[in-house]
Design a protein around this motif. Structure first.
Motif, PDB file in Angstrom:
ATOM      1  N   ARG A 101       0.960  -1.275   0.110  1.00  0.00           N
ATOM      2  CA  ARG A 101       0.103  -0.156   0.031  1.00  0.00           C
ATOM      3  C   ARG A 101       0.987   1.119   0.099  1.00  0.00           C
ATOM      4  N   ALA A 102       1.952   1.417   0.684  1.00  0.00           N
ATOM      5  CA  ALA A 102       2.779   2.425   0.719  1.00  0.00           C
ATOM      6  C   ALA A 102       3.481   2.702  -0.669  1.00  0.00           C
ATOM      7  N   LEU A 103       3.783   1.451  -1.333  1.00  0.00           N
ATOM      8  CA  LEU A 103       4.640   1.637  -2.618  1.00  0.00           C
ATOM      9  C   LEU A 103       3.767   2.273  -3.951  1.00  0.00           C
ATOM     10  N   VAL A 104       2.377   2.070  -3.511  1.00  0.00           N
ATOM     11  CA  VAL A 104       1.560   2.562  -4.902  1.00  0.00           C
ATOM     12  C   VAL A 104       1.693   3.808  -5.175  1.00  0.00           C
ATOM     13  N   PRO A 105       1.718   4.528  -4.178  1.00  0.00           N
ATOM     14  CA  PRO A 105       1.729   6.190  -4.332  1.00  0.00           C
ATOM     15  C   PRO A 105       3.092   6.678  -5.164  1.00  0.00           C
ATOM     16  N   SER A 106       4.146   5.864  -4.658  1.00  0.00           N
ATOM     17  CA  SER A 106       5.603   6.082  -5.421  1.00  0.00           C
ATOM     18  C   SER A 106       5.479   5.591  -6.793  1.00  0.00           C
ATOM     19  N   LEU A 107       5.102   4.583  -6.862  1.00  0.00           N
ATOM     20  CA  LEU A 107       4.811   3.761  -8.229  1.00  0.00           C
ATOM     21  C   LEU A 107       4.131   4.739  -9.241  1.00  0.00           C
ATOM     22  N   ALA A 108       2.884   5.121  -8.637  1.00  0.00           N
ATOM     23  CA  ALA A 108       1.755   6.075  -9.713  1.00  0.00           C
ATOM     24  C   ALA A 108       2.702   7.473 -10.007  1.00  0.00           C
ATOM     25  N   ALA A 109       3.656   7.944  -9.200  1.00  0.00           N
ATOM     26  CA  ALA A 109       4.238   9.145  -9.462  1.00  0.00           C
ATOM     27  C   ALA A 109       5.203   8.844 -10.628  1.00  0.00           C
ATOM     28  N   ILE A 110       5.818   7.551 -10.723  1.00  0.00           N
ATOM     29  CA  ILE A 110       6.810   6.955 -11.747  1.00  0.00           C
ATOM     30  C   ILE A 110       5.905   7.052 -12.886  1.00  0.00           C
ATOM     31  N   ALA A 111       4.696   6.378 -12.769  1.00  0.00           N
ATOM     32  CA  ALA A 111       3.562   6.442 -14.033  1.00  0.00           C
ATOM     33  C   ALA A 111       3.519   7.811 -14.735  1.00  0.00           C
ATOM     34  N   ASP A 112       3.137   8.576 -13.533  1.00  0.00           N
ATOM     35  CA  ASP A 112       2.888  10.105 -13.970  1.00  0.00           C
ATOM     36  C   ASP A 112       4.026  10.841 -14.715  1.00  0.00           C
ATOM     37  N   ALA A 113       5.121  10.569 -14.268  1.00  0.00           N
ATOM     38  CA  ALA A 113       6.580  11.227 -14.724  1.00  0.00           C
ATOM     39  C   ALA A 113       6.767  10.757 -16.270  1.00  0.00           C
ATOM     40  N   ASN A 114       6.471   9.222 -16.328  1.00  0.00           N
ATOM     41  CA  ASN A 114       6.669   8.717 -17.557  1.00  0.00           C
ATOM     42  C   ASN A 114       5.705   9.288 -18.743  1.00  0.00           C
ATOM     43  N   ASP A 115       4.550   9.320 -18.339  1.00  0.00           N
ATOM     44  CA  ASP A 115       3.486  10.130 -19.046  1.00  0.00           C
ATOM     45  C   ASP A 115       4.022  11.460 -19.555  1.00  0.00           C
TER      46      ASP A 115
END
Length: 149
Positions: A101-115
């Motif tokens: 659960r704690a990892l998901v926001p940082s992975l979402a930020a990676i997805a956002d930065a990739n886009d």
């Protein structure tokens, strides 16, 4: 009869763009020890209560076997738990661990930065038009699966 070239097809150009954005994302996730498919499972579970593997498979349009393999890998990484189903002695529920659960926001930020890194070469009206057209294609073709590869 003339034979069309590869790059005469819109699908060719869509695939070239999709490959570039997806491969960049996969590399960034690999640095975090997660695959794109694992990220998709984590993200779906992040917004939902614990669910049966069959429900997760249906939600993501994946097979139960694929969900089983993904959940095994995520459990081995300490990101997902399996608990006995309270209403079905043969079943179980999948949920994120606190670490997952704690990892998901940082992975979402990676997805956002990739886009952002890929699509910011377009100006806002171009980006909006592309977004609208791709979503229209997905809706009109009834595509419901979660893209994981």
């Amino acid at each position: 009869m003339p034979v069309s070239a590869l790059d005469d097809h819109l699908g060719y150009w869509m695939r070239a763009a999709s490959n570039a954005v997806s491969q960049g994302f996969a590399r960034r996730l690999a640095d975090q020890g997660v695959t794109v498919a694992e990220w998709a499972v984590l993200r779906v579970l992040y917004d939902a209560p614990a669910m049966a593997p069959s429900e997760l498979a249906a939600r993501m349009s994946l097979t139960k076997g694929a969900i089983s393999k993904l959940s095994d890998r995520l459990q081995a990484k300490g990101l997902l738990t399996r608990a006995d189903h309270p209403d079905d002695r043969r079943g179980h529920l999948l949920d994120l661990t606190a670490t997952g659960r704690a990892l998901v926001p940082s992975l979402a930020a990676i997805a956002d930065a990739n886009d952002t890194a890929f699509f910011d070469v377009l100006d806002p009206p171009e980006k909006a038009a592309l977004d609208q057209l791709i979503k229209a294609l997905v809706v009109r073709h009834g595509l419901t699966g979660t893209p994981v590869d």
